[in-house]
Design a protein around this motif. Structure first.
Motif, PDB file in Angstrom:
ATOM      1  N   GLU A 109       1.108  -1.549  -0.164  1.00  0.00           N
ATOM      2  CA  GLU A 109       0.011  -0.188   0.197  1.00  0.00           C
ATOM      3  C   GLU A 109       0.746   1.182  -0.333  1.00  0.00           C
ATOM      4  O   GLU A 109       0.242   2.188  -0.383  1.00  0.00           O
ATOM      5  N   ASP A 110       1.950   1.037  -0.019  1.00  0.00           N
ATOM      6  CA  ASP A 110       3.307   2.622   0.169  1.00  0.00           C
ATOM      7  C   ASP A 110       3.583   2.287  -1.061  1.00  0.00           C
ATOM      8  O   ASP A 110       4.418   3.546  -1.319  1.00  0.00           O
ATOM      9  N   GLY A 111       3.168   1.362  -1.496  1.00  0.00           N
ATOM     10  CA  GLY A 111       4.285   1.566  -2.996  1.00  0.00           C
ATOM     11  C   GLY A 111       5.475   0.918  -4.035  1.00  0.00           C
ATOM     12  O   GLY A 111       5.546   1.127  -4.394  1.00  0.00           O
ATOM     13  N   SER A 124       5.312   4.336  -5.948  1.00  0.00           N
ATOM     14  CA  SER A 124       4.129   4.805  -5.223  1.00  0.00           C
ATOM     15  C   SER A 124       3.428   5.777  -6.607  1.00  0.00           C
ATOM     16  O   SER A 124       2.619   6.690  -6.839  1.00  0.00           O
ATOM     17  N   SER A 125       4.879   6.742  -7.708  1.00  0.00           N
ATOM     18  CA  SER A 125       4.348   7.711  -7.668  1.00  0.00           C
ATOM     19  C   SER A 125       3.783   8.148  -9.638  1.00  0.00           C
ATOM     20  O   SER A 125       3.166   8.225  -9.583  1.00  0.00           O
ATOM     21  N   ARG A 126       3.553   6.406  -9.908  1.00  0.00           N
ATOM     22  CA  ARG A 126       3.509   6.080 -11.326  1.00  0.00           C
ATOM     23  C   ARG A 126       1.877   5.300 -11.096  1.00  0.00           C
ATOM     24  O   ARG A 126       1.176   5.761 -10.157  1.00  0.00           O
ATOM     25  N   ILE A 133      -4.377   1.719  -5.851  1.00  0.00           N
ATOM     26  CA  ILE A 133      -4.698   1.741  -4.753  1.00  0.00           C
ATOM     27  C   ILE A 133      -5.546   2.328  -4.350  1.00  0.00           C
ATOM     28  O   ILE A 133      -6.280   1.708  -3.488  1.00  0.00           O
ATOM     29  N   LYS A 134      -6.225   3.083  -5.780  1.00  0.00           N
ATOM     30  CA  LYS A 134      -8.543   3.131  -5.753  1.00  0.00           C
ATOM     31  C   LYS A 134      -8.488   1.952  -6.050  1.00  0.00           C
ATOM     32  O   LYS A 134     -10.387   2.415  -6.031  1.00  0.00           O
TER      33      LYS A 134
END
Length: 148
Positions: A109-111, A124-126, A133-134
């Motif tokens: 969940e933190d990427g 996480s920025s991708r 995650i949504k």
């Protein structure tokens, strides 16, 4: 003399008729090939559009199948409680070796993605992670990974 003039006029009319006939034939042939070209272009465009539509349907079916395959694998891996267990990494490695997917990873969940060989990377920025995650399915362009 009259006979000679009539012959010359007859020859002139004959050559004039031949010239008119040749011009008409050249025009007819050009018009025929123009119409054929238009018909070929239209037929080719129609065939290409039809083929692309079929390929799109096939592509969407393949993608949907791949999503179902991955969702089933994820559900199986999620039952273990530890996503990064040795059993789950072995499963990802076997799926990669089987040729289904080039490279597989579990993303927390933190990427942080953990690949089947144990390497980790922050994704996480991708965009695909942000959508996933949504709770949405995400499909990205092919990626060239530094892990490769």
């Amino acid at each position: 003399m009259d006979n000679k003039i009539w012959r010359e006029m007859g020859l002139k009319k004959y050559f004039m008729a031949c010239a008119v006939f040749l011009v008409f034939m050249i025009f007819s042939i050009c018009y025929f090939f123009y119409c054929v070209q238009i018909n070929v272009v239209a037929s080719a465009e129609e065939a290409i559009v039809k083929h692309v539509k079929r390929q799109k349907i096939h592509f969407n079916e393949i993608i949907a199948l791949q999503y179902r395959y991955l969702e089933g694998t994820a559900a199986y891996m999620g039952r273990s409680g530890d996503l990064l267990s040795e059993e789950n990494r072995e499963l990802m490695l076997n799926l990669s070796r089987a040729g289904c997917f080039k490279m597989m990873a579990v993303i927390d969940e933190d990427g942080i993605s953990t690949y089947e060989d144990g390497l980790q990377k922050d994704v996480s920025s991708r965009r695909y992670f942000q959508e996933a995650i949504k709770g949405k399915r995400s499909l990205s362009d092919p990626l060239i990974s530094k892990v490769d």
